[in-house]
Scaffold this active site. Structure first.
Site, mmCIF file in Angstrom:
data_model
loop_
_atom_site.group_PDB
_atom_site.id
_atom_site.type_symbol
_atom_site.label_atom_id
_atom_site.label_comp_id
_atom_site.label_asym_id
_atom_site.label_seq_id
_atom_site.Cartn_x
_atom_site.Cartn_y
_atom_site.Cartn_z
ATOM 1 N N VAL A 1 0.804 -1.220 0.000
ATOM 2 C CA VAL A 1 0.000 0.000 0.000
ATOM 3 C C VAL A 1 0.838 1.273 0.000
ATOM 4 C CG1 VAL A 1 -1.948 -1.127 1.107
ATOM 5 C CG2 VAL A 1 -0.190 -0.019 2.521
ATOM 6 N N ASP A 2 2.153 1.132 0.187
ATOM 7 C CA ASP A 2 3.020 2.314 0.182
ATOM 8 C C ASP A 2 4.259 2.052 -0.666
ATOM 9 O OD1 ASP A 2 3.883 4.873 0.749
ATOM 10 O OD2 ASP A 2 4.783 4.341 2.677
ATOM 11 N N LEU A 3 4.029 1.636 -1.901
ATOM 12 C CA LEU A 3 5.136 1.346 -2.812
ATOM 13 C C LEU A 3 5.752 2.658 -3.291
ATOM 14 C CD1 LEU A 3 6.626 -0.982 -4.205
ATOM 15 C CD2 LEU A 3 5.060 -0.718 -6.136
ATOM 16 N N ASN B 1 11.068 2.608 -0.182
ATOM 17 C CA ASN B 1 10.807 1.254 0.295
ATOM 18 C C ASN B 1 11.366 0.177 -0.626
ATOM 19 O OD1 ASN B 1 9.531 2.107 2.613
ATOM 20 N ND2 ASN B 1 7.499 2.135 1.673
#
Length: 236
Positions: free
Chosen positions: A174-176, A180
């Site tokens: 959900v936080d690509l 990261n």
């Protein structure tokens, strides 16, 4: 991985039994292990990562380095409580869910850091949490490589191929973003920060992941990098 749990008062710890021990051996499992102050008092904090939450780099002994990440809220809700989350059950805490998901992906051979322990401290209707993972030697964020002009098309295609592997396994990240995705000294691509991520049936979420990554690249002035990433993703 062999996961085990330990309860000590209001503290609950989920840990890798091959990394930690609750018997008379080292390293010893216990609530202090997930306390940043405990590591600082022993002079075993070797650095700090940027970003919300102030992740600490630790000298774990025996030649191993760890990353300790306290869970921190962002946005407007952080004004009410930066560290506390609503308690809805131990297995639904963010730390336990992230460690179990990371362990499952690791068991599938996917490039994620090996999880060491997740700690949850309950305070009535709320809780605080911390996660420890093994630090990847020499790993740098894709954001840093892009900024320094060190991300060529071959690397970007490997990034795309790596994302495809995770998508094929059903991981909705959900936080690509470019912080990261890490690249180690050997050029291997890793995916980190699985907080709030989950395994799902194939669907439109894959395109949303890639769109989020595209927006992240734009913020770093590297929107053109998405073409090579998309090629690597398509070729798999």
């Amino acid at each position: 991985m062999r996961l085990a749990t330990l309860r000590a008062g209001k503290n609950h710890i989920l840990y890798d039994a091959d990394s930690l021990c609750d018997a008379d051996a080292a390293p010893q499992i216990g609530p202090s292990l997930l306390d940043p102050a405990w590591w600082q008092a022993r002079g075993r904090v070797t650095g700090e990562a940027p970003g919300r939450g102030a992740s600490l780099f630790l000298n774990a002994g025996n030649g191993e380095a760890w990353v300790l990440r306290p869970y921190r809220r962002g946005g407007l809700v952080a004004r009410l409580s930066e560290r506390r989350y609503l308690w809805t059950g131990l297995e639904r805490t963010r730390a336990f869910r992230e460690l179990r998901l990371t362990a499952e992906l690791l068991d599938q051979g996917l490039p994620v850091p090996r999880p060491v322990a997740a700690g949850v401290t309950r305070h009535g209707l709320t809780y605080e949490a911390t996660l420890i993972t093994v630090r990847l030697p020499g790993a740098r964020a894709l954001a840093s490589l892009l900024k320094n002009g060190q991300a060529d098309d071959a690397l970007l295609q490997r990034v795309g191929a790596t994302i495809r592997r995770f998508h094929d396994a059903g991981l909705d990240h959900v936080d690509l973003n470019v912080r990261n995705l890490l690249v180690d000294d050997g050029g291997k691509v890793w995916l980190i920060d699985l907080d709030r991520c989950r395994l799902r049936p194939h669907g439109a979420w894959k395109a949303r992941n890639l769109e989020r990554l595209g927006r992240s690249l734009e913020k770093f002035g590297a929107a053109e990098a998405m073409e090579a990433i998309q090629l690597g993703y398509t070729l798999g």
